[in-house]
Design a protein around this motif. Structure first.
Motif, PDB file in Angstrom:
ATOM      1  N   LYS A  60      -4.842  11.295  -2.299  1.00 49.93           N
ATOM      2  CA  LYS A  60      -5.602  10.029  -2.323  1.00 49.93           C
ATOM      3  C   LYS A  60      -6.867  10.109  -1.472  1.00 49.93           C
ATOM      4  O   LYS A  60      -7.955   9.732  -1.921  1.00 49.93           O
ATOM      5  CB  LYS A  60      -4.722   8.872  -1.820  1.00 49.93           C
ATOM      6  CG  LYS A  60      -3.498   8.602  -2.687  1.00 49.93           C
ATOM      7  CD  LYS A  60      -2.659   7.485  -2.133  1.00 49.93           C
ATOM      8  CE  LYS A  60      -2.048   7.816  -0.782  1.00 49.93           C
ATOM      9  NZ  LYS A  60      -1.089   8.937  -0.820  1.00 49.93           N
ATOM     10  N   SER A  61      -6.732  10.608  -0.242  1.00 43.97           N
ATOM     11  CA  SER A  61      -7.895  10.640   0.644  1.00 43.97           C
ATOM     12  C   SER A  61      -8.972  11.583   0.110  1.00 43.97           C
ATOM     13  O   SER A  61     -10.165  11.269   0.150  1.00 43.97           O
ATOM     14  CB  SER A  61      -7.487  11.085   2.052  1.00 43.97           C
ATOM     15  OG  SER A  61      -6.560  10.183   2.612  1.00 43.97           O
ATOM     16  N   THR A  62      -8.522  12.721  -0.414  1.00 44.75           N
ATOM     17  CA  THR A  62      -9.471  13.687  -0.966  1.00 44.75           C
ATOM     18  C   THR A  62     -10.204  13.066  -2.159  1.00 44.75           C
ATOM     19  O   THR A  62     -11.419  13.241  -2.328  1.00 44.75           O
ATOM     20  CB  THR A  62      -8.722  14.969  -1.405  1.00 44.75           C
ATOM     21  OG1 THR A  62      -7.805  15.350  -0.377  1.00 44.75           O
ATOM     22  CG2 THR A  62      -9.686  16.108  -1.655  1.00 44.75           C
ATOM     23  N   GLY A  96      -5.037   9.437   9.876  1.00 50.24           N
ATOM     24  CA  GLY A  96      -5.669  10.730   9.636  1.00 50.24           C
ATOM     25  C   GLY A  96      -6.437  10.857   8.339  1.00 50.24           C
ATOM     26  O   GLY A  96      -6.847  11.954   7.964  1.00 50.24           O
ATOM     27  N   ASP A  97      -6.669   9.747   7.655  1.00 48.42           N
ATOM     28  CA  ASP A  97      -7.318   9.870   6.346  1.00 48.42           C
ATOM     29  C   ASP A  97      -8.776  10.325   6.441  1.00 48.42           C
ATOM     30  O   ASP A  97      -9.310  10.930   5.519  1.00 48.42           O
ATOM     31  CB  ASP A  97      -7.238   8.535   5.599  1.00 48.42           C
ATOM     32  CG  ASP A  97      -5.798   8.161   5.275  1.00 48.42           C
ATOM     33  OD1 ASP A  97      -5.049   9.024   4.806  1.00 48.42           O
ATOM     34  OD2 ASP A  97      -5.420   6.997   5.526  1.00 48.42           O
ATOM     35  N   ARG A  98      -9.413  10.019   7.572  1.00 51.30           N
ATOM     36  CA  ARG A  98     -10.821  10.403   7.750  1.00 51.30           C
ATOM     37  C   ARG A  98     -11.042  11.898   7.684  1.00 51.30           C
ATOM     38  O   ARG A  98     -12.160  12.359   7.407  1.00 51.30           O
ATOM     39  CB  ARG A  98     -11.340   9.916   9.106  1.00 51.30           C
ATOM     40  CG  ARG A  98     -11.705   8.475   9.175  1.00 51.30           C
ATOM     41  CD  ARG A  98     -12.470   8.233  10.481  1.00 51.30           C
ATOM     42  NE  ARG A  98     -13.885   8.388  10.272  1.00 51.30           N
ATOM     43  CZ  ARG A  98     -14.713   7.341  10.140  1.00 51.30           C
ATOM     44  NH1 ARG A  98     -14.275   6.115  10.238  1.00 51.30           N
ATOM     45  NH2 ARG A  98     -15.983   7.546   9.919  1.00 51.30           N
ATOM     46  N   ILE A 145      -9.638   0.821  -1.062  1.00 52.83           N
ATOM     47  CA  ILE A 145      -8.536   0.642  -0.111  1.00 52.83           C
ATOM     48  C   ILE A 145      -7.491   1.711  -0.386  1.00 52.83           C
ATOM     49  O   ILE A 145      -6.911   1.739  -1.476  1.00 52.83           O
ATOM     50  CB  ILE A 145      -7.845  -0.736  -0.278  1.00 52.83           C
ATOM     51  CG1 ILE A 145      -8.857  -1.877  -0.281  1.00 52.83           C
ATOM     52  CG2 ILE A 145      -6.799  -0.943   0.810  1.00 52.83           C
ATOM     53  CD1 ILE A 145      -8.227  -3.227  -0.647  1.00 52.83           C
ATOM     54  N   GLU A 146      -7.244   2.580   0.578  1.00 53.56           N
ATOM     55  CA  GLU A 146      -6.193   3.594   0.400  1.00 53.56           C
ATOM     56  C   GLU A 146      -4.917   3.162   1.105  1.00 53.56           C
ATOM     57  O   GLU A 146      -4.935   2.854   2.294  1.00 53.56           O
ATOM     58  CB  GLU A 146      -6.637   4.952   0.962  1.00 53.56           C
ATOM     59  CG  GLU A 146      -5.512   5.984   0.837  1.00 53.56           C
ATOM     60  CD  GLU A 146      -5.800   7.334   1.499  1.00 53.56           C
ATOM     61  OE1 GLU A 146      -6.995   7.661   1.697  1.00 53.56           O
ATOM     62  OE2 GLU A 146      -4.834   8.045   1.823  1.00 53.56           O
ATOM     63  N   THR A 147      -3.804   3.104   0.374  1.00 43.87           N
ATOM     64  CA  THR A 147      -2.508   2.840   1.006  1.00 43.87           C
ATOM     65  C   THR A 147      -1.493   3.835   0.469  1.00 43.87           C
ATOM     66  O   THR A 147      -1.611   4.294  -0.663  1.00 43.87           O
ATOM     67  CB  THR A 147      -1.963   1.436   0.676  1.00 43.87           C
ATOM     68  OG1 THR A 147      -1.829   1.313  -0.738  1.00 43.87           O
ATOM     69  CG2 THR A 147      -2.862   0.349   1.192  1.00 43.87           C
TER      70      THR A 147
HETATM   71 MG   LIG Z   1      -4.430   9.879   2.894  1.00 42.58          MG
END
Ligand SMILES: [Mg+2]
Ligand SMILES: Nc1nc2c(ncn2[C@@H]2O[C@H](COP(=O)(O)OP(=O)(O)O)[C@@H](O)[C@H]2O)c(=O)[nH]1
Lengths: 316, 141
Positions: A60-62, A96-98, A145-147
């Motif tokens: 998701k973050s990527t 840590g998503d950053r 919005i990432e969850t």
């Molecule tokens: Mg993530």
């Protein structure tokens, strides 16, 4: 602190520091910051709010990093809210998503904010709605919005977004997990990320089986898109699908409806939080509350009469 | 206001070119276990990226870890950029492989505390709890 009108004006003009300070204060429940929100609320409501959910590790973050890149190429400004769980043991969190979004850190057109769930009951913390409002008021065209899509958090994001991306990846029975977690109901677009990996065919089969050609919550068809977030392959298709969903909502007069549903979710979140905190206070220190319980214990009051009296007290 | 809603927020970052972040991750987890919200940004961050993330994230502290020996330049640069962004109240601390003899110069440059090799995560937690401003003040709320 500066007066609410001035602070609100700064945020509406896109001032990064003013926006960050406001988000912090809202997250901490500062009344002075609620006064600022009041001033700028009418100026928000234009951003396309997109929820990105799915099992941990599905990319998701990527993918968010890539979608930010796409939007920036088109000259659109972007806000990101990345939510991670608060540890139930310590109340702390590692966010840590950053790590995956480093290349946008110094772009003034991108604002990334990490949030912890802070033990909000049943999912998304009220801070998510507030943070989205601030990013929207800043003039961001797109807010992601990432969850993490396990349990309530992932499902609840649907009520906070115009468009929901469910991100799955091959292997480890993620598909089964996701179906169990209820994400098959909430997606507007399904992403099979890590399409470079083995098992993507079998993932697609079980995904299509689970979707069964059923339309999404607005009766719109639900596209399935393959991506490789790490290399960027397929991301343009996903960006197109996102734009397509937004276009369909607008065309069919569904945008307004979706926005109303988002407002209702934020409203109910706050009302519930208010009731919970009022209940905690009464429980801790209210004399009349204690005597209600006493009456119940010696059966002078029946449970319904006690609850009615309790509710009246709670909402006074 | 509900006190349980007020959290210390800390950015843990690794400026410079070395790629070892085990130590930084251990610190991040220790701060989490002490009830703080820790934003971890990963390895090889420029001072600009760190300062900008610290502003966006509304943190009270920035913890820098550097093993490459470039702390003498990188740490003060982060402090300078935070000030330039109007976030001079954010408290910066550092660790990694930093010789005792470098510490006075770092302190003069605005690094509040340097944890030399051999410091424990408990030392860092204790220092943060002592050095914190009223929550939110670092960002003028
Ligand atoms: Mg993530
Ligand atoms: N092979 C492969 N790995 C990927 C892809 N996208 C992301 N990853 C990796 O998957 C891991 C988890 O990614 P992350 O974005 O943090 O997942 P999240 O937990 O869902 O946010 C990282 O190591 C990524 O580099 C992809 O398309 N292919």
């Amino acid at each position: 602190m500066t007066d609410p009108k001035t602070a609100a004006r700064k945020v509406l003009a896109g001032d990064i520091r003013a926006a960050a300070a406001l988000m912090r204060g809202l997250d901490d429940g500062q009344p002075s910051c609620r006064a600022v929100l009041k001033e700028l609320f009418a100026g928000a409501g234009r951003a396309h709010v997109v929820g990105v959910t799915g099992p941990p590790g599905s990319g998701k973050s990527t993918l968010v990093d890539r979608l930010v890149g796409e939007a920036r190429e088109e000259g659109r400004s972007v806000g990101v809210v990345a939510v991670d769980p608060t540890s139930p043991f310590s109340g702390g969190a590692v966010l840590g998503d950053r790590i995956r979004m480093g290349r946008h850190a110094v772009d003034p057109g991108v604002f990334i904010r990490s949030l912890a769930t802070r033990g909000s009951l049943g999912g998304l913390s009220g801070s998510v709605f507030d943070t989205v409002t601030v990013l929207d008021a800043m003039g961001k065209d797109l807010v992601l919005i990432e969850t993490a899509g396990v349990g309530q958090d992932g499902v609840k994001v649907a009520s906070a977004a115009h468009t929901v991306l469910v991100v799955l990846s091959p292997g480890m029975g993620d598909d089964i997990q996701a179906i169990k977690a209820g994400v098959m109901e909430i997606g507007d677009i399904y992403v099979m990320n890590k399409a470079d990996k083995e098992g993507v065919e079998s993932l697609e089969r079980s995904l299509r089986l689970a979707l069964d050609g059923r339309p999404g919550r607005d009766g719109l068809p639900r596209p399935v898109v393959r991506t490789e977030a790490r290399s960027g392959k397929g991301v343009a298709d996903l960006a197109a699908a996102l734009a397509g969903h937004r276009g369909s909502l607008l065309e069919r007069g569904l945008w307004e409806e979706r926005s109303r549903a988002m407002a209702r979710a934020a409203f109910e979140e706050l009302v519930e939080a208010g009731i919970r905190s009022s209940l905690e206070k009464k429980r801790a220190s209210d004399k009349a509350w204690k005597s209600l319980l006493e009456g119940l214990a010696c059966r002078r009051l029946d449970p319904y009469a006690a609850a009615r009296a309790g509710l009246r007290r709670l909402l006074r | 206001m509900n006190p349980k809603n007020r959290k210390i927020r800390v950015l843990i970052a690794k400026p410079g070119l070395d790629g070892h972040d085990r130590g930084a991750k251990v610190v991040a987890r220790a701060l989490r276990d002490a009830g703080m919200e820790v934003i971890y940004t990963g390895i090889r961050q420029t001072p600009e990226a760190i300062a900008s993330a610290a502003v966006q994230e509304g943190v009270d502290f920035v913890g820098l870890s550097c093993l490459s020996g470039a702390h003498g330049h990188l740490f003060p640069e982060v402090v300078r950029l935070l000030k330039a962004h109007g976030a001079g109240k954010v408290r910066v601390f550092g660790g990694g492989i930093i010789p005792e003899s470098d510490i006075p110069a770092l302190k003069r440059a605005g690094i509040r505390k340097v944890f030399p090799p051999g410091s424990t995560t408990g030392d860092i937690v204790d220092w943060i709890l002592n050095a914190r401003l009223p929550v939110g003040e670092a960002h003028g709320t």
